[in-house]
Design an enzyme around this catalytic site. Structure first.
Site, mmCIF file in Angstrom:
data_model
loop_
_atom_site.group_PDB
_atom_site.id
_atom_site.type_symbol
_atom_site.label_atom_id
_atom_site.label_comp_id
_atom_site.label_asym_id
_atom_site.label_seq_id
_atom_site.Cartn_x
_atom_site.Cartn_y
_atom_site.Cartn_z
ATOM 1 C CG ASN A 97 22.695 -15.912 32.564
ATOM 2 O OD1 ASN A 97 21.755 -15.944 33.362
ATOM 3 N ND2 ASN A 97 23.046 -14.821 31.917
ATOM 4 N NE ARG B 168 23.752 -12.162 35.263
ATOM 5 C CZ ARG B 168 22.851 -11.483 34.586
ATOM 6 N NH1 ARG B 168 22.212 -12.053 33.590
ATOM 7 N NH2 ARG B 168 22.575 -10.255 34.889
ATOM 8 C CG HIS C 207 24.265 -4.444 34.777
ATOM 9 N ND1 HIS C 207 23.626 -3.268 34.460
ATOM 10 C CD2 HIS C 207 23.645 -5.404 34.069
ATOM 11 C CE1 HIS C 207 22.638 -3.495 33.613
ATOM 12 N NE2 HIS C 207 22.634 -4.797 33.362
ATOM 13 C CG LEU D 276 26.129 3.125 28.880
ATOM 14 C CD1 LEU D 276 26.560 4.332 28.063
ATOM 15 C CD2 LEU D 276 25.230 3.537 30.031
ATOM 16 N N GLY E 22 19.633 -3.160 29.283
ATOM 17 C CA GLY E 22 19.563 -2.689 30.671
ATOM 18 C C GLY E 22 20.827 -1.880 30.912
ATOM 19 N NE ARG F 2 15.170 -3.408 32.598
ATOM 20 C CZ ARG F 2 16.322 -3.985 32.906
ATOM 21 N NH1 ARG F 2 16.890 -3.755 34.076
ATOM 22 N NH2 ARG F 2 16.905 -4.796 32.059
ATOM 23 C CG PHE G 191 20.396 2.676 22.139
ATOM 24 C CD1 PHE G 191 19.749 1.833 23.031
ATOM 25 C CD2 PHE G 191 20.682 3.970 22.543
ATOM 26 C CE1 PHE G 191 19.384 2.273 24.296
ATOM 27 C CE2 PHE G 191 20.331 4.426 23.806
ATOM 28 C CZ PHE G 191 19.680 3.569 24.685
ATOM 29 C CD GLU H 7 27.322 -9.146 32.541
ATOM 30 O OE1 GLU H 7 26.901 -9.164 31.371
ATOM 31 O OE2 GLU H 7 26.638 -8.780 33.498
#
Ligand code: AMP
Length: 398
Positions: free
Chosen positions: A7, A89, A179, A208, A211, A240, A283, A383
């Site tokens: 990546n 990726r 995603h 979540l 991004g 964002r 968060f 991923e």
């Protein structure tokens, strides 16, 4: 079979080497501050090495990764040729790359021409592929797995914007989503956990994290997703803004006399829960601040929950039903409070929430009771493994 997943970002390069017999990670690490100065970290089992090292370009970074993968002390393979393929990726494959594919020079050039769609992310991916070919030779297949591929099945009602139609036809302005690798992976896992064929299910997958995006998966195929032409659209995110009235842009630009680049930077980096709270994009910090009575942090959290609920409801309406919701990525996997608030507020849709089962972080679990008309799951995304699986499928010609 061993597959290296890469990546590549503009100044970073993350990697994982998978043993595909049991999907285990043999080694992983990252190069950072490429072109600036350089830092490297490599982990193989219980061995770990970190160093400051000169990394003037991505080629040097790949050379360093391969050196440590084959190192006598920190290595896990004897030769570079033990790597059967490399999976890269790529953020945006446009309409030209609807599926993962093995790259050749012509395809690399085509990908290079798509940089307009992902100016921050696609150029480093092209650099990473070229660097791998240079260092590893042409015989090891280089596969690209695109974040946009899974969303290519969206019907036009979901993917086209209400702009003059030629903006879509001539300039490719449409919803691409992002995603996709994560949504595809967790939707498939959800069907597996329900013991059903994906073709029988209507699922909403909620990725979540810093991004965030939400996808409607009907019969195993994406039919709508919250991110748009770029990953700025949809839900409000860490930094964002997500969907806002487009007329706000010229208003801000005129009022503060700022340029196109400045407004783009502002909307990507200074908004979202960070801008709302003035506290943090993380968060965990928001929850701590809200617990201490910070109203703006609480508003940011409430708005996030509110928007997630609106997407779940609207996608159930779009699909004409709902069998399951999946929570994944940093916040989705680790925030039981958010999951409980969303699922209990949506009880009327058929969620019979299981608070006990929901006390889980970062592990796959069903968080609704048996017999719940709509099921909810926590499913950790992976991923890198999804990229490795696509790469394996392509090189084995399946
Ligand atoms: P991601 O972009 O998927 O890495 O997700 C990053 C977000 O996940 C951050 O906002 C973190 O606050 C959140 N996150 C990660 N780990 C935890 C955790 N253990 N508890 C709560 N939130 C977490």
């Amino acid at each position: 079979m061993k597959i290296l997943v890469i990546n590549a970002g503009s100044s970073s390069l993350k990697y994982q080497l998978f043993d595909m017999t049991d999907h285990s990670v043999l080694a992983k690490g990252q190069c950072e501050r490429i072109t600036v100065d350089g830092a490297f970290k490599h982990v193989a089992g219980d061995k770990e090495i970190k160093m400051e090292v000169d990394l003037p370009n991505h080629k040097k970074a790949i050379e360093l990764v391969l050196k440590y993968l084959t190192d006598a002390e920190y290595g896990v393979i004897e030769n570079i040729s033990d790597i059967s393929a490399v999976g890269h990726r790529v953020v945006n494959g446009g309409e030209i790359f609807p599926e993962s594919c093995i790259m050749n020079e012509e395809k690399i050039q085509t990908l290079d021409s798509l940089t307009e769609f992902a100016p921050l992310h696609n150029p480093p991916a092209v650099t990473g592929i070229r660097a791998c070919i240079e260092v590893m030779g042409e015989s090891i297949p280089q596969v690209c797995v695109f974040d946009t591929s899974f969303h290519q099945t969206m019907p036009k009602v979901a993917s086209v914007y209400a702009l003059p139609y030629e903006f879509y036809e001539k300039h490719g302005i449409r919803r691409f989503g992002a995603h996709g690798t994560s949504h595809k992976y967790v939707a498939a896992k959800c069907a597996e956990m329900m013991g059903k064929d994906p073709s029988e299910l209507k699922i909403v997958t909620c990725h979540l994290g810093n991004g965030s995006s939400i996808t409607a998966v009907d019969g195993g195929k994406c039919v709508d997703t919250s991110m748009g032409f770029t990953p700025l659209a949809g839900l409000l995110m860490g930094t964002r803004c997500g969907d806002i009235d487009p007329a706000i842009l010229p208003f801000i630009m005129k009022k503060f006399n700022i340029s196109v680049d400045e407004i783009s930077d502002f909307l990507n980096k200074k908004c979202g829960v960070l801008g709302l709270s003035g506290v943090s994009s993380d968060f965990r910090d928001l929850e701590a601040a809200a617990a201490e009575g910070n109203d703006r942090a609480q508003l940011a959290l409430d708005m996030f929950n509110y928007q997630v609920k609106k997407y779940i409801g609207s996608y159930a309406a779009a699909m004409g039903g709902l069998d399951a919701v999946v929570f994944t990525a940093g916040v989705g996997e680790n925030n039981p409070i958010l999951r409980e608030e969303i699922c209990t507020d949506l009880a009327y849709m058929g969620f019979d929430f299981d608070s006990e089962a929901n006390k889980v972080r970062g592990k796959a679990a069903k968080i609704t009771k048996d017999g719940s008309r709509v099921a909810a799951f926590v499913i950790p995304t992976n991923e890198e493994l999804a990229i490795a699986l696509d790469t394996q499928m392509l090189v084995e010609g399946k």
